[in-house]
Design a protein around this motif. Sequence first.
Motif, PDB file in Angstrom:
ATOM      1  N   TRP A  72      -4.396   4.143 -11.224  1.00 50.99           N
ATOM      2  CA  TRP A  72      -4.641   2.735 -10.929  1.00 50.99           C
ATOM      3  C   TRP A  72      -5.498   2.568  -9.683  1.00 50.99           C
ATOM      4  N   TYR A  73      -6.180   1.413  -9.603  1.00 47.94           N
ATOM      5  CA  TYR A  73      -6.871   1.016  -8.372  1.00 47.94           C
ATOM      6  C   TYR A  73      -6.921  -0.509  -8.325  1.00 47.94           C
ATOM      7  N   ASP A  74      -6.938  -1.052  -7.112  1.00 44.29           N
ATOM      8  CA  ASP A  74      -7.024  -2.498  -6.975  1.00 44.29           C
ATOM      9  C   ASP A  74      -8.487  -2.932  -6.987  1.00 44.29           C
ATOM     10  N   ALA A  75      -8.721  -4.154  -7.469  1.00 45.87           N
ATOM     11  CA  ALA A  75     -10.076  -4.661  -7.651  1.00 45.87           C
ATOM     12  C   ALA A  75     -10.069  -6.183  -7.544  1.00 45.87           C
ATOM     13  N   GLY A 134     -10.836  -1.776   7.117  1.00 44.45           N
ATOM     14  CA  GLY A 134      -9.685  -1.233   6.424  1.00 44.45           C
ATOM     15  C   GLY A 134      -8.362  -1.369   7.135  1.00 44.45           C
ATOM     16  N   ASP A 135      -8.300  -2.112   8.234  1.00 47.38           N
ATOM     17  CA  ASP A 135      -7.020  -2.266   8.930  1.00 47.38           C
ATOM     18  C   ASP A 135      -6.828  -3.682   9.477  1.00 47.38           C
ATOM     19  N   GLN A 136      -7.405  -4.664   8.836  1.00 42.91           N
ATOM     20  CA  GLN A 136      -7.308  -6.046   9.309  1.00 42.91           C
ATOM     21  C   GLN A 136      -6.208  -6.770   8.536  1.00 42.91           C
ATOM     22  N   TYR A 137      -4.989  -6.623   9.035  1.00 42.16           N
ATOM     23  CA  TYR A 137      -3.818  -7.129   8.321  1.00 42.16           C
ATOM     24  C   TYR A 137      -3.100  -8.252   9.065  1.00 42.16           C
ATOM     25  N   CYS A 138      -3.661  -8.716  10.182  1.00 38.57           N
ATOM     26  CA  CYS A 138      -3.033  -9.804  10.931  1.00 38.57           C
ATOM     27  C   CYS A 138      -4.045 -10.922  11.136  1.00 38.57           C
ATOM     28  N   ASN A 139      -3.550 -12.134  11.240  1.00 42.45           N
ATOM     29  CA  ASN A 139      -4.421 -13.299  11.226  1.00 42.45           C
ATOM     30  C   ASN A 139      -4.455 -14.004  12.573  1.00 42.45           C
ATOM     31  N   SER A 140      -5.636 -14.455  12.943  1.00 41.95           N
ATOM     32  CA  SER A 140      -5.816 -15.195  14.192  1.00 41.95           C
ATOM     33  C   SER A 140      -6.596 -16.474  13.913  1.00 41.95           C
ATOM     34  N   GLU A 141      -6.593 -17.355  14.903  1.00 44.56           N
ATOM     35  CA  GLU A 141      -7.353 -18.597  14.807  1.00 44.56           C
ATOM     36  C   GLU A 141      -8.558 -18.555  15.732  1.00 44.56           C
ATOM     37  N   THR A 142      -9.651 -19.145  15.269  1.00 41.92           N
ATOM     38  CA  THR A 142     -10.838 -19.313  16.103  1.00 41.92           C
ATOM     39  C   THR A 142     -10.674 -20.597  16.911  1.00 41.92           C
ATOM     40  N   PRO A 143     -11.572 -20.845  17.878  1.00 46.23           N
ATOM     41  CA  PRO A 143     -11.491 -22.107  18.625  1.00 46.23           C
ATOM     42  C   PRO A 143     -11.590 -23.349  17.740  1.00 46.23           C
ATOM     43  N   LEU A 144     -12.140 -23.200  16.523  1.00 51.52           N
ATOM     44  CA  LEU A 144     -12.233 -24.325  15.592  1.00 51.52           C
ATOM     45  C   LEU A 144     -11.023 -24.400  14.664  1.00 51.52           C
ATOM     46  N   HIS A 145     -10.006 -23.595  14.953  1.00 46.65           N
ATOM     47  CA  HIS A 145      -8.770 -23.536  14.163  1.00 46.65           C
ATOM     48  C   HIS A 145      -9.015 -23.001  12.753  1.00 46.65           C
ATOM     49  N   GLU A 146     -10.068 -22.233  12.582  1.00 47.24           N
ATOM     50  CA  GLU A 146     -10.279 -21.524  11.333  1.00 47.24           C
ATOM     51  C   GLU A 146      -9.679 -20.134  11.457  1.00 47.24           C
ATOM     52  N   ARG A 177       0.817  -1.208   0.000  1.00 46.45           N
ATOM     53  CA  ARG A 177       0.000   0.000   0.000  1.00 46.45           C
ATOM     54  C   ARG A 177       0.851   1.259   0.000  1.00 46.45           C
ATOM     55  N   ASP A 178       1.888   1.283   0.822  1.00 45.85           N
ATOM     56  CA  ASP A 178       2.702   2.482   0.974  1.00 45.85           C
ATOM     57  C   ASP A 178       3.820   2.583  -0.062  1.00 45.85           C
ATOM     58  N   GLN A 216       4.692   3.927  -9.608  1.00 41.60           N
ATOM     59  CA  GLN A 216       3.310   3.664  -9.238  1.00 41.60           C
ATOM     60  C   GLN A 216       2.463   4.871  -9.622  1.00 41.60           C
ATOM     61  N   ASN A 217       1.190   4.625  -9.861  1.00 36.29           N
ATOM     62  CA  ASN A 217       0.302   5.697 -10.312  1.00 36.29           C
ATOM     63  C   ASN A 217      -1.100   5.483  -9.745  1.00 36.29           C
ATOM     64  N   TRP A 218      -1.168   5.290  -8.438  1.00 33.40           N
ATOM     65  CA  TRP A 218      -2.426   4.968  -7.778  1.00 33.40           C
ATOM     66  C   TRP A 218      -3.343   6.186  -7.643  1.00 33.40           C
ATOM     67  N   ILE A 219      -4.644   5.935  -7.703  1.00 33.02           N
ATOM     68  CA  ILE A 219      -5.628   6.930  -7.294  1.00 33.02           C
ATOM     69  C   ILE A 219      -5.451   7.190  -5.805  1.00 33.02           C
ATOM     70  N   VAL A 220      -5.803   8.362  -5.338  1.00 32.08           N
ATOM     71  CA  VAL A 220      -5.722   8.686  -3.910  1.00 32.08           C
ATOM     72  C   VAL A 220      -6.500   7.641  -3.105  1.00 32.08           C
ATOM     73  N   ASN A 221      -5.877   7.189  -2.005  1.00 32.78           N
ATOM     74  CA  ASN A 221      -6.456   6.178  -1.102  1.00 32.78           C
ATOM     75  C   ASN A 221      -6.510   4.780  -1.722  1.00 32.78           C
ATOM     76  N   GLN A 222      -5.777   4.588  -2.783  1.00 35.84           N
ATOM     77  CA  GLN A 222      -5.639   3.262  -3.379  1.00 35.84           C
ATOM     78  C   GLN A 222      -4.159   2.867  -3.368  1.00 35.84           C
ATOM     79  N   PRO A 223      -3.871   1.564  -3.309  1.00 37.59           N
ATOM     80  CA  PRO A 223      -4.790   0.426  -3.186  1.00 37.59           C
ATOM     81  C   PRO A 223      -5.375   0.330  -1.772  1.00 37.59           C
ATOM     82  N   ALA A 224      -6.558  -0.297  -1.672  1.00 37.44           N
ATOM     83  CA  ALA A 224      -7.252  -0.347  -0.384  1.00 37.44           C
ATOM     84  C   ALA A 224      -7.583  -1.757   0.070  1.00 37.44           C
TER      85      ALA A 224
END
Length: 325
Positions: free
Chosen positions: A131-134, A232-244, A82-83, A106-114
């Motif tokens: 550019w923009y991500d899709a 817009g800020d969920q960049y880390c991963n966790s596990e549920t009690p079912l290991h999903e 992103r940065d 790079q030639n991103w639109i403002v606030n892109q990629p998101a």
Amino acid sequence: MDCMILILVFLGFSLHSCSHFPPRKYYYVNLAKNWTDAQLYCRGKYSDLATIVSMDDISRLQPTFTYSWAWIGMADDPKSWRDSMGNDSNSWRSSATGETSKTGYQNWIVNQPANENGNEKCVAMYTNGKWYDAPCEGIRTFVCYNVTNQNTKTYVFISTSKRWTDARDYCREHYTDLPMIENNVENNAVYSAKPASAQPWIGLYRMPWTWSDKTQSSFTHWQNGSPTNYVGDQYCNSETPLHEWSAGTCSIKLPFICHQVSKVKTTVRMKFKTRADITDPATNTQILQQLDAELKRRGWTDFKLRWKIQPKKQEEEKFTEPPCS
């Protein structure tokens, strides 16, 4: 022609695959930390935050959690995509080369990629050339490029709408590929090839989510509907009690899972037949570099290479090394 035995010693290696050996041992840590602090803790006391690359790994996890979720070692660091254009495994890459940008253009639109809704892994050009991500599954027109004998690039607009992967395959079959844009001149050429109202696919894509220990794996175990990145800020991963798996905000404090890789020592004997002087430091360094790159490409990590060249047998010895085949 010299015939020499090269002995490669692997110290503390691990092979990351469905047949992973040695198996990782997992440790549940009931301390509430954000993702970064959890990573530091695991690297200090174990090998790293948990890497999980198969259902066999999941079967070795603790059956239940004290809390609803626990951090694991998967993240999608926005600094890599992103940065800046970045050069990490989750950074933007060119369809034509599979590699990250050489110029950083790079030639991103403002606030892109998101990465809205957590599934924007391909790139399109807006009506103004930005550019923009899709989502790659979206249907849209696209531009192909071709390279002439004079190494000149030409661009062709394709009015048929396709998904990004289908557009890429079409360009590869009929031209060279989707556009690789490394400077303003190339961006303007793509912009000029399309109609004013068109928003075509270009040749940028990325593979999100990487493991903390740099393991490469296509295995995923997402909870239904994840990842979403709806805030817009969920960049880390966790596990549920079912290991999903479920993506979350990295600053949230959760318990976490570490893994430890057993250290083993394995010696691989390789026989070389060559006119090159293998005892030459420059030559043996180049050989080790090539082996290192190939092993990493095949998924080996956390290893060290060194070699021993057997001393030449004395003429009076009765035992003679068999000839190279």
